[in-house]
Design a protein around this motif. Structure first.
Motif, PDB file in Angstrom:
ATOM      1  N   ARG A 177       0.824  -1.339  -0.074  1.00 53.87           N
ATOM      2  CA  ARG A 177      -0.274   0.302   0.212  1.00 53.87           C
ATOM      3  C   ARG A 177       0.951   1.268   0.078  1.00 53.87           C
ATOM      4  O   ARG A 177       0.691   1.878  -0.557  1.00 53.87           O
ATOM      5  CB  ARG A 177      -0.824   0.081   1.264  1.00 53.87           C
ATOM      6  CG  ARG A 177      -2.204  -0.415   1.024  1.00 53.87           C
ATOM      7  CD  ARG A 177      -3.363  -0.648   1.914  1.00 53.87           C
ATOM      8  NE  ARG A 177      -2.818  -1.294   3.602  1.00 53.87           N
ATOM      9  CZ  ARG A 177      -3.524  -2.549   3.754  1.00 53.87           C
ATOM     10  NH1 ARG A 177      -3.686  -2.871   3.205  1.00 53.87           N
ATOM     11  NH2 ARG A 177      -2.838  -2.525   4.980  1.00 53.87           N
ATOM     12  N   ARG A 178       1.598   1.327   0.528  1.00 53.72           N
ATOM     13  CA  ARG A 178       2.921   1.951   0.953  1.00 53.72           C
ATOM     14  C   ARG A 178       3.988   2.334  -0.393  1.00 53.72           C
ATOM     15  O   ARG A 178       4.290   3.663  -0.852  1.00 53.72           O
ATOM     16  CB  ARG A 178       3.818   1.733   1.950  1.00 53.72           C
ATOM     17  CG  ARG A 178       4.618   3.730   2.309  1.00 53.72           C
ATOM     18  CD  ARG A 178       4.519   4.251   3.129  1.00 53.72           C
ATOM     19  NE  ARG A 178       3.240   4.378   3.827  1.00 53.72           N
ATOM     20  CZ  ARG A 178       1.988   4.909   3.757  1.00 53.72           C
ATOM     21  NH1 ARG A 178       1.699   5.822   2.789  1.00 53.72           N
ATOM     22  NH2 ARG A 178       1.259   4.947   4.966  1.00 53.72           N
ATOM     23  N   ALA A 179       3.765   1.451  -1.013  1.00 52.76           N
ATOM     24  CA  ALA A 179       4.675   1.151  -1.898  1.00 52.76           C
ATOM     25  C   ALA A 179       4.487   1.337  -3.706  1.00 52.76           C
ATOM     26  O   ALA A 179       4.258   0.137  -4.154  1.00 52.76           O
ATOM     27  CB  ALA A 179       5.982   0.202  -2.264  1.00 52.76           C
ATOM     28  N   ARG A 180       3.343   2.368  -4.129  1.00 52.99           N
ATOM     29  CA  ARG A 180       2.499   1.980  -5.161  1.00 52.99           C
ATOM     30  C   ARG A 180       2.119   3.794  -5.542  1.00 52.99           C
ATOM     31  O   ARG A 180       1.742   4.825  -4.298  1.00 52.99           O
ATOM     32  CB  ARG A 180       1.456   0.963  -5.046  1.00 52.99           C
ATOM     33  CG  ARG A 180       0.862   2.150  -3.802  1.00 52.99           C
ATOM     34  CD  ARG A 180      -0.356   0.922  -4.225  1.00 52.99           C
ATOM     35  NE  ARG A 180      -1.549   1.101  -4.891  1.00 52.99           N
ATOM     36  CZ  ARG A 180      -3.141   0.265  -4.898  1.00 52.99           C
ATOM     37  NH1 ARG A 180      -3.037  -0.593  -3.693  1.00 52.99           N
ATOM     38  NH2 ARG A 180      -4.033   0.492  -5.193  1.00 52.99           N
ATOM     39  N   ASN A 181       2.245   3.498  -6.777  1.00 54.33           N
ATOM     40  CA  ASN A 181       1.870   5.712  -6.968  1.00 54.33           C
ATOM     41  C   ASN A 181       1.049   5.217  -8.593  1.00 54.33           C
ATOM     42  O   ASN A 181       0.896   4.320  -9.240  1.00 54.33           O
ATOM     43  CB  ASN A 181       2.618   5.963  -6.755  1.00 54.33           C
ATOM     44  CG  ASN A 181       3.854   6.093  -7.746  1.00 54.33           C
ATOM     45  OD1 ASN A 181       3.876   5.086  -8.816  1.00 54.33           O
ATOM     46  ND2 ASN A 181       5.104   6.320  -7.405  1.00 54.33           N
ATOM     47  N   ARG A 182       1.229   6.353  -9.363  1.00 50.89           N
ATOM     48  CA  ARG A 182       0.437   6.141 -10.169  1.00 50.89           C
ATOM     49  C   ARG A 182       1.513   5.531 -11.882  1.00 50.89           C
ATOM     50  O   ARG A 182       1.012   4.593 -12.221  1.00 50.89           O
ATOM     51  CB  ARG A 182       0.448   7.301 -11.034  1.00 50.89           C
ATOM     52  CG  ARG A 182       0.543   8.211 -11.199  1.00 50.89           C
ATOM     53  CD  ARG A 182       1.192  10.099 -11.676  1.00 50.89           C
ATOM     54  NE  ARG A 182       1.659  10.562 -11.662  1.00 50.89           N
ATOM     55  CZ  ARG A 182       2.976  10.172 -12.652  1.00 50.89           C
ATOM     56  NH1 ARG A 182       3.117   9.652 -13.315  1.00 50.89           N
ATOM     57  NH2 ARG A 182       3.767  11.206 -12.385  1.00 50.89           N
ATOM     58  N   TYR A 183       2.886   5.335 -11.166  1.00 52.54           N
ATOM     59  CA  TYR A 183       3.424   4.411 -12.511  1.00 52.54           C
ATOM     60  C   TYR A 183       4.381   3.046 -11.864  1.00 52.54           C
ATOM     61  O   TYR A 183       4.698   2.439 -12.958  1.00 52.54           O
ATOM     62  CB  TYR A 183       4.142   5.764 -12.197  1.00 52.54           C
ATOM     63  CG  TYR A 183       5.532   6.165 -11.543  1.00 52.54           C
ATOM     64  CD1 TYR A 183       5.273   7.951 -10.737  1.00 52.54           C
ATOM     65  CD2 TYR A 183       6.568   5.523 -11.179  1.00 52.54           C
ATOM     66  CE1 TYR A 183       6.189   7.838 -10.387  1.00 52.54           C
ATOM     67  CE2 TYR A 183       6.941   6.272  -9.926  1.00 52.54           C
ATOM     68  CZ  TYR A 183       6.989   7.103 -10.288  1.00 52.54           C
ATOM     69  OH  TYR A 183       7.848   7.952  -9.198  1.00 52.54           O
ATOM     70  N   PHE A 184       3.153   2.869 -10.200  1.00 54.05           N
ATOM     71  CA  PHE A 184       4.091   1.816  -9.752  1.00 54.05           C
ATOM     72  C   PHE A 184       3.373   1.938  -9.289  1.00 54.05           C
ATOM     73  O   PHE A 184       2.545   1.324  -8.160  1.00 54.05           O
ATOM     74  CB  PHE A 184       5.616   2.216  -9.301  1.00 54.05           C
ATOM     75  CG  PHE A 184       6.441   1.323  -8.881  1.00 54.05           C
ATOM     76  CD1 PHE A 184       7.526   0.743  -9.487  1.00 54.05           C
ATOM     77  CD2 PHE A 184       6.244   0.855  -7.386  1.00 54.05           C
ATOM     78  CE1 PHE A 184       8.990  -0.043  -9.385  1.00 54.05           C
ATOM     79  CE2 PHE A 184       6.541  -0.630  -6.583  1.00 54.05           C
ATOM     80  CZ  PHE A 184       7.747  -0.838  -7.672  1.00 54.05           C
ATOM     81  N   ARG A 185       3.144  -0.348  -9.394  1.00 49.21           N
ATOM     82  CA  ARG A 185       2.231  -1.030  -8.954  1.00 49.21           C
ATOM     83  C   ARG A 185       2.678  -1.733  -8.065  1.00 49.21           C
ATOM     84  O   ARG A 185       3.394  -2.602  -8.653  1.00 49.21           O
ATOM     85  CB  ARG A 185       1.201  -0.934  -9.688  1.00 49.21           C
ATOM     86  CG  ARG A 185      -0.484  -2.394  -9.525  1.00 49.21           C
ATOM     87  CD  ARG A 185      -1.518  -2.023  -8.804  1.00 49.21           C
ATOM     88  NE  ARG A 185      -2.083  -3.021  -8.235  1.00 49.21           N
ATOM     89  CZ  ARG A 185      -3.268  -2.467  -7.530  1.00 49.21           C
ATOM     90  NH1 ARG A 185      -3.390  -0.588  -7.782  1.00 49.21           N
ATOM     91  NH2 ARG A 185      -3.787  -3.073  -7.094  1.00 49.21           N
ATOM     92  N   SER A 186       2.106  -2.562  -6.995  1.00 48.14           N
ATOM     93  CA  SER A 186       2.854  -3.361  -6.274  1.00 48.14           C
ATOM     94  C   SER A 186       1.875  -4.714  -5.872  1.00 48.14           C
ATOM     95  O   SER A 186       0.291  -4.284  -5.458  1.00 48.14           O
ATOM     96  CB  SER A 186       3.352  -3.027  -4.675  1.00 48.14           C
ATOM     97  OG  SER A 186       4.368  -2.283  -4.885  1.00 48.14           O
ATOM     98  N   PHE A 187       2.038  -5.448  -6.303  1.00 41.72           N
ATOM     99  CA  PHE A 187       1.663  -6.971  -6.112  1.00 41.72           C
ATOM    100  C   PHE A 187       1.921  -7.834  -5.171  1.00 41.72           C
ATOM    101  O   PHE A 187       3.082  -7.286  -4.589  1.00 41.72           O
ATOM    102  CB  PHE A 187       1.173  -7.805  -7.646  1.00 41.72           C
ATOM    103  CG  PHE A 187       0.924  -7.394  -8.183  1.00 41.72           C
ATOM    104  CD1 PHE A 187      -0.257  -8.010  -9.167  1.00 41.72           C
ATOM    105  CD2 PHE A 187       0.989  -6.829  -9.302  1.00 41.72           C
ATOM    106  CE1 PHE A 187      -0.549  -7.437 -10.043  1.00 41.72           C
ATOM    107  CE2 PHE A 187       0.442  -5.810 -10.746  1.00 41.72           C
ATOM    108  CZ  PHE A 187      -0.685  -6.901 -10.715  1.00 41.72           C
ATOM    109  N   VAL A 188       0.881  -8.499  -4.389  1.00 42.61           N
ATOM    110  CA  VAL A 188       2.128  -9.097  -3.209  1.00 42.61           C
ATOM    111  C   VAL A 188       2.274 -10.701  -2.865  1.00 42.61           C
ATOM    112  O   VAL A 188       1.472 -11.212  -4.030  1.00 42.61           O
ATOM    113  CB  VAL A 188       0.922  -8.419  -1.906  1.00 42.61           C
ATOM    114  CG1 VAL A 188       1.027  -7.377  -1.586  1.00 42.61           C
ATOM    115  CG2 VAL A 188      -0.663  -9.562  -2.098  1.00 42.61           C
ATOM    116  N   ASN A 189       2.809 -11.589  -2.486  1.00 37.43           N
ATOM    117  CA  ASN A 189       2.626 -12.878  -2.058  1.00 37.43           C
ATOM    118  C   ASN A 189       2.967 -12.729  -1.097  1.00 37.43           C
ATOM    119  O   ASN A 189       3.958 -12.699  -0.685  1.00 37.43           O
ATOM    120  CB  ASN A 189       2.987 -13.388  -3.367  1.00 37.43           C
ATOM    121  CG  ASN A 189       4.791 -13.406  -3.636  1.00 37.43           C
ATOM    122  OD1 ASN A 189       5.776 -13.421  -2.620  1.00 37.43           O
ATOM    123  ND2 ASN A 189       5.602 -13.751  -4.591  1.00 37.43           N
ATOM    124  N   THR A 190       3.517 -14.547  -0.527  1.00 34.15           N
ATOM    125  CA  THR A 190       4.158 -15.248   0.424  1.00 34.15           C
ATOM    126  C   THR A 190       4.626 -15.831   0.670  1.00 34.15           C
ATOM    127  O   THR A 190       5.936 -16.550   1.056  1.00 34.15           O
ATOM    128  CB  THR A 190       2.765 -16.124   1.680  1.00 34.15           C
ATOM    129  OG1 THR A 190       2.703 -16.135   0.695  1.00 34.15           O
ATOM    130  CG2 THR A 190       1.360 -14.897   1.892  1.00 34.15           C
TER     131      THR A 190
END
Ligand SMILES: NC(=O)c1ccc[n+]([C@@H]2O[C@H](COP(=O)([O-])OP(=O)(O)OC[C@H]3O[C@@H](n4cnc5c(N)ncnc54)[C@H](O)[C@@H]3O)[C@@H](O)[C@H]2O)c1
Ligand SMILES: O=P(O)(O)OC[C@H](O)CO
Length: 380
Positions: A177-190
């Motif tokens: 949620r913190r590492a995202r903006n209009r040009y950078f999208r962070s997905f997640v996994n475990t």
């Protein structure tokens, strides 16, 4: 966002340790996402340039940094009250840097995020393992970021995706949620193992592709090595406990494509110099920035040997680095292999129905553990 002229709102503080090309770019990602970013830089002149001129001319020439980004050489000042801490120093220096960081983080539970893509040469440990070992902290606090993330392209605000991985879905999601903006999208996994090894292993295949470029071979050779390289990456990572799906995602295939294709890649560049006939020491001397692959080759092959995984491409990279193989002999297989035809699929698939069944069971178990959310695969 940095393009706007109005005074930026002061968002929650985050700290980034290491002001090279990736640390600075990640700082910009976080600042453009709304955080107030304090970088820790080793050199006072670099800290001053970031704070006063909003530039990092050595590592990110021509890039304007956001006004909400500052830098200091004072570690205590950088880390104080930070909501999240990101680490971006060369992998071989992480342990010594963590020793300095430890007094400032041991009484907190803030997430510690590795942005690095190497293994420690002396121990073979992944970066999250070194963090856990030195800080003696709960592994649920640790996250890693990886993916097709060539710093300069992102600093130019070209749309990009990454994956944030943590044993704790909550930590991964908070960081994403913190590492995202209009040009950078962070997905997640475990799948921390798969995510970290994806980043380490693609560097080694990118060195091999650089060698191919340096020698002057063409696209067939590169496509063959990239494809077989992904098989090697998957076999190795799965043998270490990774989910095969992760190697098909952003941290595996995605990063492999970006790093092997781009002249911006330092690993690719190092390989190209090797292919042109420069020796290991000359290549290290010519590299202005960190090429993690060079230090990871030996520990990766050592780990591969321990789990009985063949890595013919990585082995050839080592032989070129050692000066025991002519770069022109590079191939998607070892030329010393016997002539028996091999199956094309991964060792994992070659276990037949057992491999598929094991993965299906593992996925079901993960979904059960994570309240219906699958652990493997990058999730938005
Ligand atoms: N540059 C990229 O595109 C990129 C993208 C994703 C991940 N990474 C990873 O990020 C990590 C950092 O790479 P980078 O690209 O920022 O490297 P870099 O060479 O651009 O910068 C490294 C930084 O670390 C500092 N440094 C060097 N030795 C140090 C030490 N002993 N202690 C503290 N600081 C030290 C340097 O002064 C510099 O500021 C690597 O693991 C790399 O694989 C890089
Ligand atoms: O420049 P490289 O080779 O270290 O690669 C940078 C990033 O890891 C690409 O995702």
């Amino acid at each position: 966002m940095s393009r706007k002229n109005s005074a930026p709102a002061v968002g929650p503080k985050v700290a980034v340790v290491g002001a090279g090309s990736w640390g600075t770019t990640f700082g910009k990602i976080l600042a453009d996402g709304g955080a107030s970013v304090v970088m820790w830089a080793r050199r006072p002149e670099l800290a001053a340039e970031i704070t006063e001129s909003k530039r990092n001319s050595r590592y990110l020439s021509g890039i304007n940094l956001p006004r909400t980004m500052t830098a200091t050489t004072d570690l205590a000042e950088a880390l104080r009250d930070a909501e999240q801490i990101y680490l971006s120093v060369p992998s071989q220096s992480l342990r010594e840097n963590l020793a300095a960081i430890k007094p400032y983080v041991e009484r907190t539970d803030v997430p510690i995020v590795s942005l690095m893509k190497g293994v420690e040469k002396s121990t073979g440990l992944r970066m999250s393992q070194v963090i856990e070992q030195v800080l003696q902290c709960d592994p649920a606090r640790i996250a890693v970021a990886s993916g097709p993330n060539l710093a300069l392209e992102i600093a130019r605000e070209q749309p990009t995706a990454a994956v944030i991985s943590s044993l704790s879905p909550e930590t991964a999601e908070a960081v994403a949620r913190r590492a995202r903006n209009r040009y950078f999208r962070s997905f997640v996994n475990t799948d921390v193992i798969g995510t970290e090894f994806g980043g380490v292993l693609k560097n080694l295949i990118a060195v091999a592709i650089g060698i191919v470029d340096g020698v002057g071979y063409g696209e067939n050779t590169k496509a063959s090595i990239i494809t077989r390289g992904l098989v090697e990456m998957t076999d190795f990572a799965v043998a270490q406990g990774a989910q095969p799906e992760t190697l098909q995602g952003l941290a595996g295939l995605g990063d492999l494509i970006a790093t092997c294709q781009s002249p911006l890649s330092r690993n690719n560049t190092a390989g190209r110099l090797l292919g042109q006939g420069y020796g290991y020491k000359e290549v290290v001397a010519q590299m202005q920035q960190t090429a993690e692959g060079l230090a990871s080759v030996a520990p990766v092959l050592q780990l591969a040997k321990q789990v009985g995984v063949d890595m013919p491409i990585v082995q050839q990279v080592k032989m070129v680095l050692d000066g025991t193989m002519d770069p022109r002999d590079i191939a998607p297989h070892l030329t010393t292999d016997d002539d028996q035809p091999q199956g094309e699929r991964t060792q994992n698939d070659q276990t037949g129905g057992g491999g598929a069944l094991r993965r299906a069971l593992q996925r079901a178990l993960d979904q059960f553990r994570h309240g219906g959310r699958g652990a493997a695969g990058d999730r938005p």
